[in-house]
Design a protein around this motif. Structure first.
Motif, PDB file in Angstrom:
ATOM      1  N   VAL A  26       1.041  -1.273  -0.003  1.00 48.97           N
ATOM      2  CA  VAL A  26       0.097   0.078  -0.140  1.00 48.97           C
ATOM      3  C   VAL A  26       0.821   1.204  -0.095  1.00 48.97           C
ATOM      4  N   GLY A  27       0.081   2.614  -0.009  1.00 47.99           N
ATOM      5  CA  GLY A  27       0.806   3.638   0.066  1.00 47.99           C
ATOM      6  C   GLY A  27       1.782   4.189  -0.778  1.00 47.99           C
ATOM      7  N   GLY A  28       2.744   5.025  -0.472  1.00 45.80           N
ATOM      8  CA  GLY A  28       3.621   5.660  -1.346  1.00 45.80           C
ATOM      9  C   GLY A  28       4.125   4.667  -2.328  1.00 45.80           C
ATOM     10  N   ALA A  29       4.542   3.488  -1.849  1.00 43.04           N
ATOM     11  CA  ALA A  29       5.195   2.638  -2.815  1.00 43.04           C
ATOM     12  C   ALA A  29       4.338   2.229  -3.937  1.00 43.04           C
ATOM     13  N   VAL A  30       3.285   2.033  -3.587  1.00 41.61           N
ATOM     14  CA  VAL A  30       2.193   1.729  -4.561  1.00 41.61           C
ATOM     15  C   VAL A  30       2.246   2.714  -5.845  1.00 41.61           C
ATOM     16  N   ARG A  31       2.368   4.077  -5.258  1.00 40.97           N
ATOM     17  CA  ARG A  31       1.909   5.404  -6.096  1.00 40.97           C
ATOM     18  C   ARG A  31       3.309   5.303  -6.764  1.00 40.97           C
ATOM     19  N   ASP A  32       4.433   4.945  -6.312  1.00 41.63           N
ATOM     20  CA  ASP A  32       5.805   5.329  -7.006  1.00 41.63           C
ATOM     21  C   ASP A  32       5.882   3.984  -7.867  1.00 41.63           C
ATOM     22  N   PRO A  39      10.424   2.038  -5.680  1.00 40.07           N
ATOM     23  CA  PRO A  39       9.918   2.541  -4.299  1.00 40.07           C
ATOM     24  C   PRO A  39      10.724   2.675  -3.321  1.00 40.07           C
ATOM     25  N   LYS A  40      10.701   3.889  -2.452  1.00 43.54           N
ATOM     26  CA  LYS A  40      11.835   4.034  -1.441  1.00 43.54           C
ATOM     27  C   LYS A  40      11.594   2.883  -0.208  1.00 43.54           C
ATOM     28  N   ASP A  41      10.371   2.989   0.321  1.00 45.28           N
ATOM     29  CA  ASP A  41      10.131   1.885   1.277  1.00 45.28           C
ATOM     30  C   ASP A  41       8.963   1.219   1.088  1.00 45.28           C
ATOM     31  N   ARG A 111      -9.623   5.660   4.319  1.00 46.93           N
ATOM     32  CA  ARG A 111      -9.178   6.739   5.238  1.00 46.93           C
ATOM     33  C   ARG A 111      -7.807   7.607   4.827  1.00 46.93           C
ATOM     34  N   ARG A 112      -7.393   7.034   3.655  1.00 47.99           N
ATOM     35  CA  ARG A 112      -6.106   7.694   3.069  1.00 47.99           C
ATOM     36  C   ARG A 112      -6.397   8.872   2.651  1.00 47.99           C
ATOM     37  N   ASP A 113      -5.336   9.705   2.116  1.00 44.07           N
ATOM     38  CA  ASP A 113      -5.484  11.181   1.781  1.00 44.07           C
ATOM     39  C   ASP A 113      -5.866  11.179   0.534  1.00 44.07           C
ATOM     40  N   PHE A 114      -4.955  10.702  -0.319  1.00 38.85           N
ATOM     41  CA  PHE A 114      -5.324  10.918  -1.829  1.00 38.85           C
ATOM     42  C   PHE A 114      -5.433   9.905  -2.776  1.00 38.85           C
ATOM     43  N   MET A 116      -4.505   8.657  -5.445  1.00 38.00           N
ATOM     44  CA  MET A 116      -2.893   8.334  -5.724  1.00 38.00           C
ATOM     45  C   MET A 116      -2.327   7.425  -4.681  1.00 38.00           C
ATOM     46  N   ASN A 117      -2.410   7.652  -3.266  1.00 38.12           N
ATOM     47  CA  ASN A 117      -1.975   7.115  -2.298  1.00 38.12           C
ATOM     48  C   ASN A 117      -2.867   5.860  -1.660  1.00 38.12           C
ATOM     49  N   ALA A 118      -3.994   5.860  -2.247  1.00 39.97           N
ATOM     50  CA  ALA A 118      -5.220   5.101  -1.757  1.00 39.97           C
ATOM     51  C   ALA A 118      -5.311   3.751  -2.694  1.00 39.97           C
ATOM     52  N   GLU A 154     -10.830  16.464   8.941  1.00 43.96           N
ATOM     53  CA  GLU A 154     -10.361  15.475   9.796  1.00 43.96           C
ATOM     54  C   GLU A 154      -8.741  15.568  10.063  1.00 43.96           C
ATOM     55  N   ASP A 155      -8.091  15.748   9.158  1.00 45.41           N
ATOM     56  CA  ASP A 155      -6.646  16.148   9.480  1.00 45.41           C
ATOM     57  C   ASP A 155      -6.221  17.101   8.448  1.00 45.41           C
ATOM     58  N   ALA A 156      -5.633  18.459   9.008  1.00 49.39           N
ATOM     59  CA  ALA A 156      -5.304  19.199   8.121  1.00 49.39           C
ATOM     60  C   ALA A 156      -3.960  19.289   7.560  1.00 49.39           C
ATOM     61  N   LEU A 157      -3.048  18.310   8.269  1.00 49.71           N
ATOM     62  CA  LEU A 157      -1.942  17.911   7.562  1.00 49.71           C
ATOM     63  C   LEU A 157      -2.026  17.703   6.126  1.00 49.71           C
ATOM     64  N   ARG A 158      -3.171  17.143   5.875  1.00 47.22           N
ATOM     65  CA  ARG A 158      -3.190  16.544   4.400  1.00 47.22           C
ATOM     66  C   ARG A 158      -3.334  17.851   3.361  1.00 47.22           C
ATOM     67  N   ILE A 159      -3.464  18.904   3.878  1.00 45.80           N
ATOM     68  CA  ILE A 159      -3.396  20.266   3.039  1.00 45.80           C
ATOM     69  C   ILE A 159      -2.151  20.629   2.656  1.00 45.80           C
ATOM     70  N   ILE A 160      -1.097  20.397   3.541  1.00 44.36           N
ATOM     71  CA  ILE A 160       0.225  20.728   3.443  1.00 44.36           C
ATOM     72  C   ILE A 160       0.943  19.423   2.661  1.00 44.36           C
ATOM     73  N   ARG A 161       0.367  18.487   2.896  1.00 43.10           N
ATOM     74  CA  ARG A 161       0.704  17.097   2.135  1.00 43.10           C
ATOM     75  C   ARG A 161       0.322  17.307   0.740  1.00 43.10           C
ATOM     76  N   ALA A 162      -0.639  17.844   0.430  1.00 41.46           N
ATOM     77  CA  ALA A 162      -1.104  18.135  -1.093  1.00 41.46           C
ATOM     78  C   ALA A 162      -0.005  19.134  -1.900  1.00 41.46           C
ATOM     79  N   VAL A 163       0.323  19.988  -1.038  1.00 43.82           N
ATOM     80  CA  VAL A 163       1.397  21.028  -1.457  1.00 43.82           C
ATOM     81  C   VAL A 163       2.754  20.378  -1.649  1.00 43.82           C
ATOM     82  N   ARG A 164       2.946  19.218  -0.703  1.00 42.11           N
ATOM     83  CA  ARG A 164       4.170  18.681  -0.832  1.00 42.11           C
ATOM     84  C   ARG A 164       4.344  17.659  -2.162  1.00 42.11           C
ATOM     85  N   PHE A 165       3.289  17.366  -2.283  1.00 43.16           N
ATOM     86  CA  PHE A 165       3.237  16.273  -3.466  1.00 43.16           C
ATOM     87  C   PHE A 165       3.304  17.027  -4.718  1.00 43.16           C
TER      88      PHE A 165
HETATM   89  P1  ATP Z   1       6.807   9.078   0.911  1.00 41.78           P
HETATM   90  O1  ATP Z   1       6.982   8.711  -0.610  1.00 41.78           O
HETATM   91  O2  ATP Z   1       7.405  10.674   0.891  1.00 41.78           O
HETATM   92  O3  ATP Z   1       7.221   8.449   2.147  1.00 41.78           O
HETATM   93  P2  ATP Z   1       3.994   8.657   1.154  1.00 41.78           P
HETATM   94  O4  ATP Z   1       2.806   8.565   0.266  1.00 41.78           O
HETATM   95  O5  ATP Z   1       4.421   7.055   1.595  1.00 41.78           O
HETATM   96  O6  ATP Z   1       5.136   9.514   0.742  1.00 41.78           O
HETATM   97  P3  ATP Z   1       3.711   8.740   4.043  1.00 41.78           P
HETATM   98  O7  ATP Z   1       3.838   9.953   4.952  1.00 41.78           O
HETATM   99  O8  ATP Z   1       4.948   7.740   4.125  1.00 41.78           O
HETATM  100  O9  ATP Z   1       3.648   9.187   2.710  1.00 41.78           O
HETATM  101  O10 ATP Z   1       2.613   7.658   4.320  1.00 41.78           O
HETATM  102  C1  ATP Z   1       1.914   6.703   3.792  1.00 41.78           C
HETATM  103  C2  ATP Z   1       0.743   6.496   3.468  1.00 41.78           C
HETATM  104  O11 ATP Z   1      -0.132   6.764   4.400  1.00 41.78           O
HETATM  105  C3  ATP Z   1       0.156   7.402   2.258  1.00 41.78           C
HETATM  106  O12 ATP Z   1       0.673   6.957   1.132  1.00 41.78           O
HETATM  107  C4  ATP Z   1      -1.412   7.678   2.434  1.00 41.78           C
HETATM  108  O13 ATP Z   1      -1.909   6.520   1.946  1.00 41.78           O
HETATM  109  C5  ATP Z   1      -1.273   7.393   3.959  1.00 41.78           C
HETATM  110  N1  ATP Z   1      -1.225   8.648   4.820  1.00 41.78           N
HETATM  111  C6  ATP Z   1      -0.102   9.378   5.289  1.00 41.78           C
HETATM  112  N2  ATP Z   1      -0.506  10.586   6.189  1.00 41.78           N
HETATM  113  C7  ATP Z   1      -1.723  10.467   5.950  1.00 41.78           C
HETATM  114  C8  ATP Z   1      -2.857  11.331   6.413  1.00 41.78           C
HETATM  115  N3  ATP Z   1      -2.307  12.541   7.023  1.00 41.78           N
HETATM  116  N4  ATP Z   1      -4.024  11.114   6.124  1.00 41.78           N
HETATM  117  C9  ATP Z   1      -4.506  10.087   5.442  1.00 41.78           C
HETATM  118  N5  ATP Z   1      -3.755   9.184   4.978  1.00 41.78           N
HETATM  119  C10 ATP Z   1      -2.352   9.487   5.213  1.00 41.78           C
END
Ligand code: ATP
Ligand code: MG
Length: 388
Positions: A26-32, A39-41, A111-114, A116-118, A154-165
């Motif tokens: 799941v997560g960033g690896a699948v997006r990558d 993928p990094k990790d 429950r994941r943010d975007f 591409m990360n879900a 739910e989690d405002a960090l997602r706003i900054i994460r969008a900018v980071r991506f």
């Molecule tokens: P990176 O390549 O920089 O690690 P990443 O997408 O893997 O990017 P992580 O912070 O490692 O980012 O998070 C892993 C996964 O967890 C994300 O891909 C996403 O699915 C989920 N995630 C992380 N932070 C949040 C959040 N604040 N809200 C919802 N889902 C999140």
């Protein structure tokens, strides 16, 4: 084995499946992977509970069992294995009050943010993509999963994460998602600054930083970040290659001293000191050999670009190579020599003496030779520093 899989990830995956637990990547690896990157990790999500995960592997680290995350160590590798979970009731706009472990992958992806990360990939290489993440990656857009408004509340960090991506991927933000970011900008003030700092570090590493900062300002997010000014010029951020350089320009454009920046964003002492050096160098008009000696090539090259200085890169390299010494260690005179030749030079004067010698050698007032240095000291500084 898929080409992006590692020994460790394969091992953990197979072990979970053999024990009868559903598990996926799941997560960033699948997006990558979707982006064609390595993928990094590699993160694994599973229906197994943290206790069930721990029971299956010999070496594990509990990094947040209550959130469902266990690190599994395989050889040199560390793999994050997280129990499928859903999150509920975010009363402080930061962390879910309650994490509920669930047995359904779909709930976890929701429950994941975007989008591409879900997404997930199973052990056979089948994609699980309930929110059209692949399509959005194809279109190069960042889109919140479900209702953007709710997700940012739910989690405002997602706003900054969008900018980071935006910065790391160069994607654009889908219009509804971007509108919601703007609407909920003020929620950023509830976030722990450490989390913002972490995302900024990642943002500063991105190739599309200027684009990301433009969005940060257009959406008004800057109003809710520590110590920012209304308007800044973004051009020089183009030269940023590593986080520290990003922080230097962030300090510069908001007119913050390194101490002020470090306090506002909780930077480490090491970061604060590195930033202070850059800020001083940015102010130096004339780059004498002493300046070229005192700063690393990385520092010089970055500041050269930011200030659009006339020295070329190869000139700077040459200036540096031609210095009589490259560091204190090359000096033909050290603390022991001071003791031997100038026993009356004591305390603070020792450091001062060595510094003056170093400067004189760099500026070629004396050659880097012990005898000649002694002669030079006798003539120029002896009376001032070496007599009690
Ligand atoms: P990176 O390549 O920089 O690690 P990443 O997408 O893997 O990017 P992580 O912070 O490692 O980012 O998070 C892993 C996964 O967890 C994300 O891909 C996403 O699915 C989920 N995630 C992380 N932070 C949040 C959040 N604040 N809200 C919802 N889902 C999140
Ligand atoms: Mg990650």
């Amino acid at each position: 084995m898929f080409k992006w899989e590692t020994e460790g990830s394969r091992f953990v995956m197979e072990r979970l499946l053999e024990a009868g637990h559903e598990a996926v990547y799941v997560g960033g690896a699948v997006r990558d992977i979707a982006l064609g990157l390595t993928p990094k990790d590699i993160d694994i999500a599973t229906a197994a509970t943290p206790e069930e995960i721990e029971a299956l592997f010999r070496r594990t680290i509990d990094v947040g069992k209550e959130h469902g995350t266990i690190i599994v160590l395989v050889g040199e590798e560390q793999l994050e294995v997280t129990t499928y979970r859903s999150e509920s009731t975010y009363s402080d706009y930061r962390r879910p009050d309650k994490v509920t472990f669930v047995r359904s992958l779909h709930e976890d992806l929701k429950r994941r943010d975007f989008t591409m990360n879900a997404m997930a990939i199973n052990h056979e290489g089948r994609w699980i993509d309930p929110f059209n993440g692949l399509f959005h990656i194809e279109k190069r857009t960042i889109q919140a999963v479900g209702q953007a408004d709710e997700r940012f509340e739910e989690d405002a960090l997602r706003i900054i994460r969008a900018v980071r991506f935006v910065s790391t991927l160069g994607f654009t933000i889908e219009s509804e998602t971007q509108r919601a970011m703007k609407k909920h900008a003020s929620l950023l003030s509830h976030l722990a600054v450490e989390r913002i700092k972490q995302e900024f570090d990642k943002m500063f590493r991105g190739d599309y930083l200027v684009q990301a900062l433009r969005i940060l300002y257009e959406t008004g997010l800057h109003h809710y970040l520590p110590e920012t000014k209304e308007e800044i010029t973004l051009e020089s951020f183009e030269y940023v290659e590593q986080p520290i350089e990003g922080w230097v320009l962030w300090a510069q454009c908001h007119q913050l001293a390194s101490t002020e920046l470090a306090r506002a964003y909780k930077l480490s002492k090491k970061e604060r000191e590195a930033i202070a050096r850059y800020l001083t160098l940015l102010q130096e008009q004339e780059w004498t050999p002493w300046i070229v000696y005192c700063y690393s090539l990385d520092e010089l090259l970055f500041v050269r670009r930011v200030n659009a200085r006339c020295e070329t890169e190869s000139e700077l390299r040459q200036m540096k190579e031609r210095l009589p010494i490259q560091s204190k260690r090359d000096l033909a005179f050290d603390g022991r020599d001071v003791k031997q030749y100038y026993p009356n030079c004591r305390g603070k004067n020792i450091g001062q003496l060595l510094e003056e010698i170093e400067r004189a050698v760099v500026l070629q007032k004396v050659s880097n030779d012990t005898e000649e240095i002694i002669e030079w000291v006798n003539e120029h500084v002896y009376e001032r520093l070496c007599i009690k």
